[in-house]
Design an enzyme around this catalytic site. Structure first.
Site, PDB file in Angstrom:
ATOM      1  N   HIS A 138      22.806 -13.721   0.902  1.00 36.85           N
ATOM      2  CA  HIS A 138      21.661 -13.391   1.845  1.00 36.85           C
ATOM      3  C   HIS A 138      20.244 -13.306   1.299  1.00 36.85           C
ATOM      4  O   HIS A 138      19.467 -14.134   1.483  1.00 36.85           O
ATOM      5  CB  HIS A 138      21.763 -12.169   2.593  1.00 36.85           C
ATOM      6  CG  HIS A 138      20.951 -11.886   3.689  1.00 36.85           C
ATOM      7  ND1 HIS A 138      21.024 -12.198   5.078  1.00 36.85           N
ATOM      8  CD2 HIS A 138      19.820 -11.290   3.530  1.00 36.85           C
ATOM      9  CE1 HIS A 138      20.038 -12.002   5.682  1.00 36.85           C
ATOM     10  NE2 HIS A 138      19.191 -11.311   4.870  1.00 36.85           N
ATOM     11  N   GLU A 139      20.383 -12.502   0.267  1.00 37.11           N
ATOM     12  CA  GLU A 139      19.113 -12.187  -0.498  1.00 37.11           C
ATOM     13  C   GLU A 139      18.681 -13.634  -1.337  1.00 37.11           C
ATOM     14  O   GLU A 139      17.323 -13.829  -1.553  1.00 37.11           O
ATOM     15  CB  GLU A 139      19.028 -11.049  -1.250  1.00 37.11           C
ATOM     16  CG  GLU A 139      19.261  -9.753  -0.498  1.00 37.11           C
ATOM     17  CD  GLU A 139      18.310  -9.371   0.553  1.00 37.11           C
ATOM     18  OE1 GLU A 139      17.099  -9.829   0.485  1.00 37.11           O
ATOM     19  OE2 GLU A 139      18.602  -8.891   1.547  1.00 37.11           O
TER      20      GLU A 139
END
Length: 445
Positions: free
Chosen positions: A21-22
């Site tokens: 996600h990051e």
């Protein structure tokens, strides 16, 4: 040991999803020319870090493992504000609104892409699952009254092809959420096909919290009650049962499968049962008296065949990607519909789960096998993407809401409103987390 296994499975499932996600935020920020100061796995105090690259980005591990973040050059925070004018063009808030939208949306999109990739890989590999063949239905059940018969196999629901029990459950679950009728196409046990429709009124009475198929009277098909093993010293051995025996009747009533035989035994502790079994092509009569187990149920110490019929669900590369994308989309839409139903009171808030339940499921699926574990990770990746897109301040969806308003009005949201919304968002997020943990503890104890 089981607790350690569960925790490890949870960390190995959630950790990579947070990182992915990051990474979505990080990659798109770099592509948009924004300087990234820190990439952290975990929240709170940094416990380990190293700097790499031309920008000397800090790659860090933080003390709280449930989360992560990408810290960019941002003039709104004195700590991350540009130190000189030469870096102003790489500051986040100075990017046009479409670049900011792309950077913020990249995290959830990365989770959706990961889910599609995992599901596509599983479809290409082939997933062995129970077939959509049905056990004998109770005559009073909704499905039986609609014309569905035991032994037959469901091939589609509302036009959507069905190969496995999981796909059958998924399609009926969608009908439950939408409160629509479920039109089943079935293949008869003796050949031929037919259709049966479970009306919307009956579907509306089921709830997604429970066993949707079971509530309609549909259960997995099981094989005939054949004895696989007789344990020495048990009631089965004393009665003369042998491996290979096929149980035909109990107390004069036909036995449809192994589950029915087990239920008959459990319901008769200490009471003699008249059996008819087929052995080497001949029917024999036996008298069986189950022992009483510590829970007060009957037991005879034999192993009975009860494994369901299995099918391998597989696809070619292009079809697998398409099915992965379709399943990801359907799961996302259903998640949003469930959230909507909870808001308007049509679904229970007990469905909100937290880290304890997720960890429990992670451990369970990991014990079943790699395929089940990867399916679980794909589902959690979708949930992470959907939850982050909710229009709650402090989440990605809240920032996307701000930028959408900026696109519509032509100017940024006033700082005072943004600060108030952030505080409200933090409060709402803590309330949801508290509810999730409370629900987890109730399930646990």
């Amino acid at each position: 040991m089981n607790l350690l296994y569960t925790v490890l499975a949870f960390v190995l499932a959630l950790g990579p999803l947070i990182v992915f996600h990051e990474l979505g935020h990080y990659v798109v920020a770099r592509l948009c020319g924004v300087k990234v100061l820190r990439f952290s796995v975990g929240m709170g105090r940094v416990v380990w870090s190293r700097r790499f690259g031309k920008d000397q980005t800090e790659w860090a591990l933080s003390v709280l493992p449930l989360g992560g973040y990408v810290k960019m050059l941002d003039s709104r925070d004195p700590e991350t504000a540009p130190k000189d004018d030469s870096e102003l063009h790489r500051e986040f808030t100075r990017q046009n609104v479409w670049r900011r939208i792309a950077i913020v949306a990249a995290g959830p999109i990365a989770n959706f892409l990961l889910a599609i990739a995992l599901m596509a890989a599983l479809f290409m590999h082939g997933v062995e699952e129970p077939s959509a063949r049905l056990r004998a239905l109770p005559e009073a059940s909704v499905a039986h009254q609609a014309g569905v018969r035991g032994g037959d196999t469901v091939t589609s629901v509302n036009g959507a092809p069905v190969q496995s029990w999981m796909e059958l459950r998924w399609q009926v679950l969608q009908a439950t959420v939408n409160k629509t009728a479920a039109r089943l196409e079935l293949r008869g046990v003796h050949g031929g096909t037919y259709a049966a429709t479970i009306p919307a009124a009956a579907i509306a009475k089921t709830t997604v919290e429970g066993d949707v198929l079971g509530a309609l009277g549909m259960e997995l098909w099981r094989p005939q009650p054949r004895i696989e093993k007789v344990i020495e010293g048990g009631a089965g051995e004393r009665a003369g049962l042998q491996a290979g025996d096929l149980v035909l009747k109990v107390e004069g009533k036909p036995v449809v499968d192994g589950i029915a035989f087990i239920e008959a035994v459990r319901g008769a502790p200490g009471r003699a049962l008249a059996l008819e079994v087929e052995r080497a092509g001949r029917v024999q009569a036996l008298a069986l008296t189950p022992e009483r187990d510590p829970n007060g149920r009957g037991m005879i110490k034999v192993m009975v065949a009860q494994a369901p019929e299995m099918v391998t669900v597989s696809s070619g590369p292009f079809e697998a990607v398409a099915k992965g994308a379709e399943r990801t989309w359907e799961t996302s839409v259903m998640t949003l519909k469930m959230i909507g139903k909870m808001i308007i009171g049509e679904a229970s808030w007990k469905n909100v789960t937290g880290p304890i339940t997720i960890a429990d499921y992670a451990g369970q699926t990991a014990r079943i096998g790699l395929v089940s574990y990867l399916q679980f990770i794909a589902f959690i990746s979708i949930s992470l993407g959907v939850m982050n897109l909710l229009p709650i301040p402090v989440l990605d969806g809240g920032h996307l809401l701000y930028y959408s308003l900026e696109v519509l009005t032509g100017r940024p949201l006033p700082a005072r409103i943004g600060e108030f919304a952030q505080r409200a968002g933090v409060g709402l997020l803590f309330m949801l987390m508290a509810l999730a943990v409370f629900n987890d503890l109730v399930r646990l104890f």
